[in-house]
Design a protein around this motif. Structure first.
Motif, short mmCIF file in Angstrom:
data_model
loop_
_atom_site.label_atom_id
_atom_site.label_comp_id
_atom_site.label_asym_id
_atom_site.label_seq_id
_atom_site.Cartn_x
_atom_site.Cartn_y
_atom_site.Cartn_z
N UNK A 172 -4.34 -20.31 15.55
CA UNK A 172 -4.47 -21.01 14.27
C UNK A 172 -5.89 -20.85 13.73
N UNK A 173 -6.88 -20.95 14.59
CA UNK A 173 -8.27 -20.79 14.17
C UNK A 173 -8.51 -19.37 13.65
N UNK A 174 -7.95 -18.39 14.34
CA UNK A 174 -8.11 -17.00 13.91
C UNK A 174 -7.44 -16.76 12.55
N UNK A 175 -6.27 -17.38 12.34
CA UNK A 175 -5.59 -17.24 11.04
C UNK A 175 -6.42 -17.87 9.92
N UNK A 176 -7.02 -19.02 10.21
CA UNK A 176 -7.86 -19.71 9.23
C UNK A 176 -9.07 -18.85 8.86
N UNK A 177 -9.70 -18.25 9.86
CA UNK A 177 -10.86 -17.40 9.61
C UNK A 177 -10.47 -16.13 8.85
#
Length: 66
Positions: free
Chosen positions: A58-63
Motif C-alpha cells: 500500500x505504501x509503495x502504491x501511494x508513493x
C-alpha cells in the motif's frame, strides 16, 4: 519452489515478490534495508508476515501515485 507448510498469515518470498510487484532480489534488499522482516521459514525459504507485506504494498502504491 514454494513451501507447502507455511503458517497462516505469512507469505513465501515468491508470494511476497508477486504482491509487491518486484523480483526476489528486491525482496532481499528490502530485508537488508529494514523495510521488511522475516517471520519464519528457513534461510533459503523465508516467510514474511502478510500484514506487513500488505502495508508495504500500500505504501509503495501511494508513493507511485504521487
Amino acid at each position: 519452489m514454494e513451501s507447502q507448510n507455511i503458517r497462516p498469515g505469512h507469505l513465501t518470498a515468491h508470494q511476497t515478490a508477486r504482491v509487491l510487484g518486484v523480483r526476489l532480489d528486491a525482496v532481499r534488499q528490502m530485508v537488508r534495508r529494514g523495510q521488511l522482516t522475516r517471520s519464519g521459514g528457513t534461510p533459503r525459504q523465508p516467510w514474511y508476515p502478510a500484514d506487513q507485506v500488505a502495508a508495504l504494498a500500500a505504501k509503495r502504491r501511494t508513493l507511485d501515485a504521487a
